[in-house]
Design a protein around this motif. Structure first.
Motif, PDB file in Angstrom:
ATOM      1  N   ASP A  76       2.668 -16.453   1.182  1.00 46.26           N
ATOM      2  CA  ASP A  76       2.002 -16.425  -0.210  1.00 46.26           C
ATOM      3  C   ASP A  76       1.231 -14.920  -0.279  1.00 46.26           C
ATOM      4  N   LEU A  77       0.586 -14.845   0.924  1.00 46.32           N
ATOM      5  CA  LEU A  77      -0.213 -13.640   0.907  1.00 46.32           C
ATOM      6  C   LEU A  77       0.685 -12.248   0.623  1.00 46.32           C
ATOM      7  N   ARG A  78       1.578 -12.426   1.358  1.00 44.80           N
ATOM      8  CA  ARG A  78       2.648 -11.361   1.533  1.00 44.80           C
ATOM      9  C   ARG A  78       3.033 -10.988  -0.203  1.00 44.80           C
ATOM     10  N   THR A  79       3.357 -12.079  -0.710  1.00 44.74           N
ATOM     11  CA  THR A  79       3.811 -11.872  -2.269  1.00 44.74           C
ATOM     12  C   THR A  79       2.790 -11.400  -3.041  1.00 44.74           C
ATOM     13  N   VAL A  80       1.475 -11.822  -2.778  1.00 41.09           N
ATOM     14  CA  VAL A  80       0.455 -11.379  -3.665  1.00 41.09           C
ATOM     15  C   VAL A  80       0.249  -9.873  -3.610  1.00 41.09           C
ATOM     16  N   VAL A  81       0.371  -9.435  -2.335  1.00 39.50           N
ATOM     17  CA  VAL A  81       0.012  -7.995  -1.995  1.00 39.50           C
ATOM     18  C   VAL A  81       1.210  -7.067  -2.589  1.00 39.50           C
ATOM     19  N   LEU A  82       2.480  -7.634  -2.226  1.00 40.11           N
ATOM     20  CA  LEU A  82       3.774  -6.828  -2.856  1.00 40.11           C
ATOM     21  C   LEU A  82       3.509  -6.636  -4.153  1.00 40.11           C
ATOM     22  N   ASN A  83       3.229  -7.742  -4.835  1.00 39.82           N
ATOM     23  CA  ASN A  83       3.271  -7.688  -6.498  1.00 39.82           C
ATOM     24  C   ASN A  83       2.138  -6.820  -6.752  1.00 39.82           C
ATOM     25  N   LYS A  84       1.097  -6.930  -6.270  1.00 36.60           N
ATOM     26  CA  LYS A  84      -0.238  -6.099  -6.500  1.00 36.60           C
ATOM     27  C   LYS A  84       0.084  -4.630  -6.205  1.00 36.60           C
ATOM     28  N   GLN A  85       0.721  -4.540  -5.413  1.00 40.85           N
ATOM     29  CA  GLN A  85       1.012  -3.038  -5.016  1.00 40.85           C
ATOM     30  C   GLN A  85       2.506  -2.330  -5.676  1.00 40.85           C
ATOM     31  N   HIS A  86       3.048  -3.279  -6.149  1.00 40.31           N
ATOM     32  CA  HIS A  86       4.290  -3.072  -6.873  1.00 40.31           C
ATOM     33  C   HIS A  86       5.091  -2.643  -5.723  1.00 40.31           C
ATOM     34  N   TYR A  87       5.226  -3.183  -4.532  1.00 36.74           N
ATOM     35  CA  TYR A  87       6.217  -2.851  -3.508  1.00 36.74           C
ATOM     36  C   TYR A  87       6.169  -1.104  -3.219  1.00 36.74           C
ATOM     37  N   LEU A  88       5.199  -0.700  -3.402  1.00 41.35           N
ATOM     38  CA  LEU A  88       5.213   0.586  -2.931  1.00 41.35           C
ATOM     39  C   LEU A  88       4.223   1.114  -1.804  1.00 41.35           C
ATOM     40  N   CYS A  89       4.804   1.616  -0.757  1.00 43.37           N
ATOM     41  CA  CYS A  89       4.095   2.216   0.308  1.00 43.37           C
ATOM     42  C   CYS A  89       2.786   2.675  -0.062  1.00 43.37           C
ATOM     43  N   GLN A  90       1.693   2.272   0.440  1.00 43.76           N
ATOM     44  CA  GLN A  90       0.516   2.630   0.227  1.00 43.76           C
ATOM     45  C   GLN A  90      -0.063   3.978   0.806  1.00 43.76           C
ATOM     46  N   TYR A  91       0.567   4.011   2.095  1.00 39.96           N
ATOM     47  CA  TYR A  91       0.433   5.073   2.924  1.00 39.96           C
ATOM     48  C   TYR A  91       0.987   6.699   2.204  1.00 39.96           C
ATOM     49  N   CYS A  92       2.336   6.423   1.717  1.00 39.88           N
ATOM     50  CA  CYS A  92       2.806   7.484   0.925  1.00 39.88           C
ATOM     51  C   CYS A  92       2.168   7.861  -0.210  1.00 39.88           C
ATOM     52  N   LEU A  93       1.597   6.814  -0.893  1.00 37.56           N
ATOM     53  CA  LEU A  93       0.892   6.977  -2.041  1.00 37.56           C
ATOM     54  C   LEU A  93      -0.330   7.728  -1.944  1.00 37.56           C
ATOM     55  N   THR A  94      -1.057   7.601  -0.851  1.00 36.85           N
ATOM     56  CA  THR A  94      -2.229   8.462  -0.623  1.00 36.85           C
ATOM     57  C   THR A  94      -1.738   9.921  -0.340  1.00 36.85           C
ATOM     58  N   GLU A  95      -0.463  10.170  -0.126  1.00 38.21           N
ATOM     59  CA  GLU A  95      -0.246  11.579   0.193  1.00 38.21           C
ATOM     60  C   GLU A  95       0.647  11.982  -0.946  1.00 38.21           C
ATOM     61  N   GLY A  96       0.505  11.120  -2.006  1.00 44.71           N
ATOM     62  CA  GLY A  96       1.095  11.627  -3.324  1.00 44.71           C
ATOM     63  C   GLY A  96       2.801  11.262  -3.272  1.00 44.71           C
ATOM     64  N   ARG A  97       3.339  10.791  -2.407  1.00 44.40           N
ATOM     65  CA  ARG A  97       4.815  10.240  -2.537  1.00 44.40           C
ATOM     66  C   ARG A  97       4.898   8.812  -2.905  1.00 44.40           C
ATOM     67  N   VAL A  98       5.988   8.562  -3.874  1.00 47.13           N
ATOM     68  CA  VAL A  98       6.226   7.436  -4.356  1.00 47.13           C
ATOM     69  C   VAL A  98       7.620   6.865  -3.387  1.00 47.13           C
ATOM     70  N   THR A  99       7.246   5.638  -2.483  1.00 48.59           N
ATOM     71  CA  THR A  99       8.381   5.305  -1.626  1.00 48.59           C
ATOM     72  C   THR A  99       8.166   3.668  -1.741  1.00 48.59           C
ATOM     73  N   GLN A 100       9.191   2.982  -2.017  1.00 48.12           N
ATOM     74  CA  GLN A 100       9.402   1.761  -1.845  1.00 48.12           C
ATOM     75  C   GLN A 100       9.309   1.041  -0.539  1.00 48.12           C
ATOM     76  N   GLY A 101       8.761  -0.031  -0.426  1.00 43.65           N
ATOM     77  CA  GLY A 101       8.429  -0.715   1.003  1.00 43.65           C
ATOM     78  C   GLY A 101       8.543  -2.147   0.789  1.00 43.65           C
ATOM     79  N   ASN A 102       8.662  -2.885   1.615  1.00 44.65           N
ATOM     80  CA  ASN A 102       8.619  -4.231   1.562  1.00 44.65           C
ATOM     81  C   ASN A 102       8.110  -5.019   2.525  1.00 44.65           C
ATOM     82  N   THR A 103       7.290  -4.252   3.549  1.00 43.65           N
ATOM     83  CA  THR A 103       6.878  -4.784   4.701  1.00 43.65           C
ATOM     84  C   THR A 103       5.249  -4.619   4.452  1.00 43.65           C
TER      85      THR A 103
END
Ligand code: ZN
Ligand code: ZN
Length: 142
Positions: A76-103
């Motif tokens: 459940d937690l996983r789904t909440v976080v994935l949806n909240k963060q739109h399946y986007l790698c948060q580490y890439c985002l901080t460096e301005g890259r948009v990368t999909q992730g599902n881990t």
């Protein structure tokens, strides 16, 4: 014939191995050997204790973690976080890259702080590349 210098203070006589002291200072040798043995013995014991402890502690923690990742709570937690963060790698985002992730990654590893294992603020979507880099990094730093 191998020789070394007598270990007695200010004595520079050469002694034949395996001795550590010259004839004049030979009585110091027994004490020296004993202290060396004591040290290496306690060192061994300490090491064995530490090794035992990691071994004993590591297994239940691993089992506990495995159970957690299988739990409904985690799914459940996983789904909440994935949806909240739109399946986007948060580490890439901080460096301005948009990368999909599902881990989902624990920003602070749960090995380090198990109380943060279900803390939403400690969870981030991560892509495979960042996950690999972060795991390497954690291995070195935690
Ligand atoms: Zn000597
Ligand atoms: Zn990434």
């Amino acid at each position: 014939m191998e020789v070394r210098q007598c270990r007695a203070l200010n004595c520079h006589k050469l002694v034949e191995l395996p001795h550590y002291y010259c004839d004049e200072h030979r009585e110091l040798e027994a004490a020296y050997l004993q202290s060396r043995m004591k040290w290496s013995h306690s060192h061994d014991k300490q090491y064995a204790k530490r090794y035992d402890k990691t071994k004993r502690v590591a297994t239940p923690i691993k089992r506990e973690q495995h159970k957690f990742y299988k739990s409904k709570q985690w799914q459940d937690l996983r789904t909440v976080v994935l949806n909240k963060q739109h399946y986007l790698c948060q580490y890439c985002l901080t460096e301005g890259r948009v990368t999909q992730g599902n881990t989902i990654d624990h920003t602070i590893p749960i090995n380090f702080d198990p109380t943060k294992k279900d803390d939403v603020n400690n969870l981030n979507v991560i892509c495979p590349e960042c996950h690999r880099l972060k795991t390497d990094w954690e291995y070195k730093h935690y």
